[in-house]
Design an enzyme around this catalytic site. Sequence first.
Site, PDB file in Angstrom:
ATOM      1  N   THR A 151      -6.960  -6.337  46.859  1.00 27.23           N
ATOM      2  CA  THR A 151      -8.215  -5.473  46.973  1.00 27.23           C
ATOM      3  C   THR A 151      -9.345  -6.002  47.806  1.00 27.23           C
ATOM      4  O   THR A 151      -9.672  -7.103  47.990  1.00 27.23           O
ATOM      5  CB  THR A 151      -9.030  -5.436  45.412  1.00 27.23           C
ATOM      6  N   ARG A 179      -0.528   4.277  37.267  1.00 26.55           N
ATOM      7  CA  ARG A 179      -1.053   3.000  37.077  1.00 26.55           C
ATOM      8  C   ARG A 179      -2.468   2.754  37.585  1.00 26.55           C
ATOM      9  O   ARG A 179      -2.856   3.008  38.717  1.00 26.55           O
ATOM     10  CB  ARG A 179      -0.115   1.943  37.787  1.00 26.55           C
ATOM     11  N   GLY A 181      -5.372  -0.388  38.269  1.00 30.52           N
ATOM     12  CA  GLY A 181      -5.648  -1.751  37.968  1.00 30.52           C
ATOM     13  C   GLY A 181      -7.126  -2.288  37.635  1.00 30.52           C
ATOM     14  O   GLY A 181      -7.702  -1.563  37.000  1.00 30.52           O
ATOM     15  N   THR A 202      -9.993  -9.776  43.057  1.00 33.15           N
ATOM     16  CA  THR A 202      -8.702  -9.390  43.704  1.00 33.15           C
ATOM     17  C   THR A 202      -7.641 -10.103  42.990  1.00 33.15           C
ATOM     18  O   THR A 202      -7.854 -11.408  42.639  1.00 33.15           O
ATOM     19  CB  THR A 202      -8.867  -9.603  45.177  1.00 33.15           C
ATOM     20  N   LEU A 204      -3.697  -9.732  40.488  1.00 29.80           N
ATOM     21  CA  LEU A 204      -3.041  -8.769  39.421  1.00 29.80           C
ATOM     22  C   LEU A 204      -4.107  -8.068  38.523  1.00 29.80           C
ATOM     23  O   LEU A 204      -4.483  -8.872  37.873  1.00 29.80           O
ATOM     24  CB  LEU A 204      -1.839  -9.563  39.155  1.00 29.80           C
ATOM     25  N   GLY A 205      -3.840  -6.779  38.840  1.00 32.54           N
ATOM     26  CA  GLY A 205      -5.108  -6.304  37.929  1.00 32.54           C
ATOM     27  C   GLY A 205      -4.664  -6.161  36.367  1.00 32.54           C
ATOM     28  O   GLY A 205      -5.549  -6.401  35.493  1.00 32.54           O
TER      29      GLY A 205
HETATM   30  N1  GLY Z   1      -6.352  -5.887  41.845  1.00 34.66           N
HETATM   31  C1  GLY Z   1      -6.023  -4.450  42.226  1.00 34.66           C
HETATM   32  C2  GLY Z   1      -4.951  -4.132  41.216  1.00 34.66           C
HETATM   33  O1  GLY Z   1      -4.400  -4.855  40.474  1.00 34.66           O
HETATM   34  O2  GLY Z   1      -4.721  -2.808  41.333  1.00 34.66           O
END
Ligand code: GLY
Length: 317
Positions: A151, A179, A181, A202, A204-205
């Site tokens: 991101t 999906r 995030g 930024t 893993l959402g």
């Molecule tokens: N950080 C962005 C996502 O996981 O979508």
Amino acid sequence: MNYGTIATWRMAHDGVIKANELLQNSGSSDDALEITVKSVEDYPFYKSVGFGGLPNAKGILEMDAAFMNGDTFQLGAVAGITDIKNPISVARKLSHEKFNSFLVGQGATDYAIEEGFEEKEMLTERARKIWSNRLDDIKKHNLSAYDGHDTVGVVTLDKQGSMTAGTSSSGLFMKRPGRVGDSPLSGSGFYVDSEIGGASATGLGEDLMKGCLAYEIVRKMKEGLSPQEACDQTLYSFHDLLTKRYGKAGAFSLIAMNNRGQWGVATNVEFTFSVGNQEKEPAIFIANMGNNHSTIIEPISQEWLDAYEKRIKAPIK
Ligand code: GLY
């Protein structure tokens, strides 16, 4: 007078330069934020944001974005928007709505079209090829489908003391349609209060939203911690907690700036970012997790930049 911009990843650097020129000339933090994010959304070789971003499992590029003004807390967001050139501009416009300020899917796309935002086929041939190659690899080698969630997250401070935070992302490559995030979620992907400072994330959402880390960093800055102390204490404690309680922690990184232009970052993975303020011209740095909940931050090397340029433009077979 203080001003500054901090943004995730090397990809944001050109935008940070433009933003700081504007801020130096007394431009607003809102405009500086939009300029930074748009420069990433518009560049076709960045695979995780805007034009050229990688699609979901069905080959559709769904994008998330958010915009927050730290004076008024006005906040707008979109999730799963498709074929609109600049999702960040739609999020900014939505931040002025009293109701319906966070729109998803077709509702977000319809709103953008009705409001006259530029429509554009956002899936490039290069991104489509990467998607199709990945589908083949998943079938042949039984790989995990999921990859890539870089991101662009930005915090800006202007000479008038206003601050803005925002994000834009195409999210997880090969995500399930629908999906969403952390990027459009207040407190997880971003948060800003002009009387304190702002933060953005930024990574893993799915894991970031378990900790509301952007809000937590701002809260810690309010208690008097510097941006670097707030980032270190928040991210590494959460990394440890998640590892203990959930068994593992995905890759994530956070940036922060306070209302004096001081900044900080923390990360559990190699992470590049760009920052500039009233004291120093924008520059790219590389950060890594250090010992005892600390962050090692070094200037980026020309060698790293050259390899990056080559990697993002490498031909796709
Ligand atoms: N950080 C962005 C996502 O996981 O979508």
